[in-house]
Design a protein around this motif. Structure first.
Motif, PDB file in Angstrom:
ATOM      1  N   ILE A 184       0.852  -1.182   0.000  1.00  0.00           N
ATOM      2  CA  ILE A 184       0.000   0.000   0.000  1.00  0.00           C
ATOM      3  C   ILE A 184       0.893   1.238   0.000  1.00  0.00           C
ATOM      4  O   ILE A 184       1.671   1.429   0.939  1.00  0.00           O
ATOM      5  CB  ILE A 184      -0.896   0.038   1.258  1.00  0.00           C
ATOM      6  CG1 ILE A 184      -1.495  -1.313   1.547  1.00  0.00           C
ATOM      7  CG2 ILE A 184      -1.876   1.187   1.186  1.00  0.00           C
ATOM      8  CD1 ILE A 184      -2.748  -1.684   0.929  1.00  0.00           C
ATOM      9  N   PRO A 185       0.805   2.077  -1.034  1.00  0.00           N
ATOM     10  CA  PRO A 185       1.619   3.307  -1.022  1.00  0.00           C
ATOM     11  C   PRO A 185       1.004   4.339  -0.081  1.00  0.00           C
ATOM     12  O   PRO A 185      -0.222   4.469  -0.008  1.00  0.00           O
ATOM     13  CB  PRO A 185       1.559   3.788  -2.474  1.00  0.00           C
ATOM     14  CG  PRO A 185       0.275   3.238  -2.994  1.00  0.00           C
ATOM     15  CD  PRO A 185       0.046   1.940  -2.268  1.00  0.00           C
ATOM     16  N   PHE A 186       1.855   5.039   0.635  1.00  0.00           N
ATOM     17  CA  PHE A 186       1.394   6.112   1.509  1.00  0.00           C
ATOM     18  C   PHE A 186       1.494   7.469   0.831  1.00  0.00           C
ATOM     19  O   PHE A 186       0.815   8.406   1.200  1.00  0.00           O
ATOM     20  CB  PHE A 186       2.186   6.111   2.817  1.00  0.00           C
ATOM     21  CG  PHE A 186       1.914   4.885   3.636  1.00  0.00           C
ATOM     22  CD1 PHE A 186       0.702   4.714   4.272  1.00  0.00           C
ATOM     23  CD2 PHE A 186       2.870   3.898   3.754  1.00  0.00           C
ATOM     24  CE1 PHE A 186       0.437   3.584   5.016  1.00  0.00           C
ATOM     25  CE2 PHE A 186       2.625   2.761   4.505  1.00  0.00           C
ATOM     26  CZ  PHE A 186       1.405   2.596   5.140  1.00  0.00           C
ATOM     27  N   LEU A 187       2.355   7.554  -0.163  1.00  0.00           N
ATOM     28  CA  LEU A 187       2.529   8.794  -0.911  1.00  0.00           C
ATOM     29  C   LEU A 187       2.970   8.419  -2.313  1.00  0.00           C
ATOM     30  O   LEU A 187       3.851   7.576  -2.495  1.00  0.00           O
ATOM     31  CB  LEU A 187       3.598   9.663  -0.236  1.00  0.00           C
ATOM     32  CG  LEU A 187       3.900  11.015  -0.872  1.00  0.00           C
ATOM     33  CD1 LEU A 187       2.663  11.913  -0.840  1.00  0.00           C
ATOM     34  CD2 LEU A 187       5.043  11.691  -0.131  1.00  0.00           C
ATOM     35  N   SER A 188       2.354   9.012  -3.317  1.00  0.00           N
ATOM     36  CA  SER A 188       2.681   8.705  -4.705  1.00  0.00           C
ATOM     37  C   SER A 188       2.876   9.990  -5.491  1.00  0.00           C
ATOM     38  O   SER A 188       2.236  11.005  -5.202  1.00  0.00           O
ATOM     39  CB  SER A 188       1.557   7.899  -5.361  1.00  0.00           C
ATOM     40  OG  SER A 188       1.361   6.687  -4.688  1.00  0.00           O
ATOM     41  N   TYR A 189       3.748   9.930  -6.484  1.00  0.00           N
ATOM     42  CA  TYR A 189       3.976  11.038  -7.402  1.00  0.00           C
ATOM     43  C   TYR A 189       3.775  10.530  -8.810  1.00  0.00           C
ATOM     44  O   TYR A 189       4.155   9.416  -9.130  1.00  0.00           O
ATOM     45  CB  TYR A 189       5.403  11.587  -7.274  1.00  0.00           C
ATOM     46  CG  TYR A 189       5.690  12.205  -5.941  1.00  0.00           C
ATOM     47  CD1 TYR A 189       5.335  13.528  -5.677  1.00  0.00           C
ATOM     48  CD2 TYR A 189       6.321  11.490  -4.948  1.00  0.00           C
ATOM     49  CE1 TYR A 189       5.601  14.108  -4.452  1.00  0.00           C
ATOM     50  CE2 TYR A 189       6.593  12.059  -3.721  1.00  0.00           C
ATOM     51  CZ  TYR A 189       6.231  13.373  -3.474  1.00  0.00           C
ATOM     52  OH  TYR A 189       6.496  13.944  -2.260  1.00  0.00           O
ATOM     53  N   THR A 190       3.205  11.357  -9.660  1.00  0.00           N
ATOM     54  CA  THR A 190       3.010  11.014 -11.048  1.00  0.00           C
ATOM     55  C   THR A 190       3.572  12.129 -11.909  1.00  0.00           C
ATOM     56  O   THR A 190       3.297  13.304 -11.667  1.00  0.00           O
ATOM     57  CB  THR A 190       1.508  10.833 -11.377  1.00  0.00           C
ATOM     58  OG1 THR A 190       0.976   9.834 -10.521  1.00  0.00           O
ATOM     59  CG2 THR A 190       1.303  10.435 -12.813  1.00  0.00           C
ATOM     60  N   LYS A 191       4.366  11.763 -12.875  1.00  0.00           N
ATOM     61  CA  LYS A 191       4.921  12.743 -13.793  1.00  0.00           C
ATOM     62  C   LYS A 191       3.862  13.098 -14.822  1.00  0.00           C
ATOM     63  O   LYS A 191       3.306  12.230 -15.488  1.00  0.00           O
ATOM     64  CB  LYS A 191       6.158  12.172 -14.492  1.00  0.00           C
ATOM     65  CG  LYS A 191       6.872  13.152 -15.367  1.00  0.00           C
ATOM     66  CD  LYS A 191       8.135  12.518 -15.924  1.00  0.00           C
ATOM     67  CE  LYS A 191       8.899  13.496 -16.760  1.00  0.00           C
ATOM     68  NZ  LYS A 191      10.141  12.901 -17.272  1.00  0.00           N
ATOM     69  N   LYS A 192       3.555  14.368 -14.931  1.00  0.00           N
ATOM     70  CA  LYS A 192       2.533  14.813 -15.866  1.00  0.00           C
ATOM     71  C   LYS A 192       3.173  15.034 -17.231  1.00  0.00           C
ATOM     72  O   LYS A 192       4.279  15.554 -17.330  1.00  0.00           O
ATOM     73  CB  LYS A 192       1.884  16.100 -15.370  1.00  0.00           C
ATOM     74  CG  LYS A 192       1.148  15.895 -14.078  1.00  0.00           C
ATOM     75  CD  LYS A 192       0.491  17.155 -13.610  1.00  0.00           C
ATOM     76  CE  LYS A 192      -0.194  16.868 -12.282  1.00  0.00           C
ATOM     77  NZ  LYS A 192      -0.845  18.028 -11.735  1.00  0.00           N
ATOM     78  N   PRO A 193       2.457  14.656 -18.292  1.00  0.00           N
ATOM     79  CA  PRO A 193       3.005  14.848 -19.643  1.00  0.00           C
ATOM     80  C   PRO A 193       3.121  16.327 -19.972  1.00  0.00           C
ATOM     81  O   PRO A 193       2.322  17.149 -19.519  1.00  0.00           O
ATOM     82  CB  PRO A 193       2.003  14.151 -20.549  1.00  0.00           C
ATOM     83  CG  PRO A 193       0.751  14.029 -19.744  1.00  0.00           C
ATOM     84  CD  PRO A 193       1.159  14.042 -18.303  1.00  0.00           C
ATOM     85  N   HIS A 194       4.147  16.668 -20.754  1.00  0.00           N
ATOM     86  CA  HIS A 194       4.320  18.046 -21.206  1.00  0.00           C
ATOM     87  C   HIS A 194       3.281  18.375 -22.251  1.00  0.00           C
ATOM     88  O   HIS A 194       2.947  17.561 -23.092  1.00  0.00           O
ATOM     89  CB  HIS A 194       5.724  18.255 -21.803  1.00  0.00           C
ATOM     90  CG  HIS A 194       6.812  18.073 -20.800  1.00  0.00           C
ATOM     91  ND1 HIS A 194       7.076  19.006 -19.822  1.00  0.00           N
ATOM     92  CD2 HIS A 194       7.678  17.059 -20.588  1.00  0.00           C
ATOM     93  CE1 HIS A 194       8.079  18.571 -19.078  1.00  0.00           C
ATOM     94  NE2 HIS A 194       8.460  17.384 -19.521  1.00  0.00           N
ATOM     95  N   THR A 195       2.768  19.588 -22.214  1.00  0.00           N
ATOM     96  CA  THR A 195       1.751  19.983 -23.212  1.00  0.00           C
ATOM     97  C   THR A 195       2.320  21.003 -24.176  1.00  0.00           C
ATOM     98  O   THR A 195       3.311  21.606 -23.987  1.00  0.00           O
ATOM     99  CB  THR A 195       0.517  20.595 -22.531  1.00  0.00           C
ATOM    100  OG1 THR A 195       0.919  21.652 -21.680  1.00  0.00           O
ATOM    101  CG2 THR A 195      -0.205  19.527 -21.752  1.00  0.00           C
TER     102      THR A 195
END
Length: 74
Positions: free
Chosen positions: A63-74
């Motif tokens: 179970i992750p307690f903190l997650s980061y997601t890289k957002k695509p460049h627009t």
């Protein structure tokens, strides 16, 4: 992997290296519920569904307690 994807909460299935063959990513919505009760619900519902799939020998939950997601460049 097709049987895993039929479970509503399973959003992704990945073939991986290491002690396990597959990684299933389960998406849950807390909807104001305490995290602990939600984890219990997952253990009772989704994990039991996965364990009933023929060929599944073992599961391990993380179970992750903190997650980061890289957002695509627009």
């Amino acid at each position: 992997e097709e049987k895993l994807l039929k479970i509503r909460e399973v959003k992704e299935v990945h073939f991986i290296s290491g002690p396990y063959d597959l990684l299933a990513v389960i998406d849950i919505t807390l909807m104001g519920k305490p995290v602990f009760s939600t984890v219990q619900e997952i253990a009772q519902k989704v994990i039991q569904q996965i364990r009933r799939i023929p060929g599944v020998r073992d599961t391990s939950s993380m179970i992750p307690f903190l997650s980061y997601t890289k957002k695509p460049h627009t």
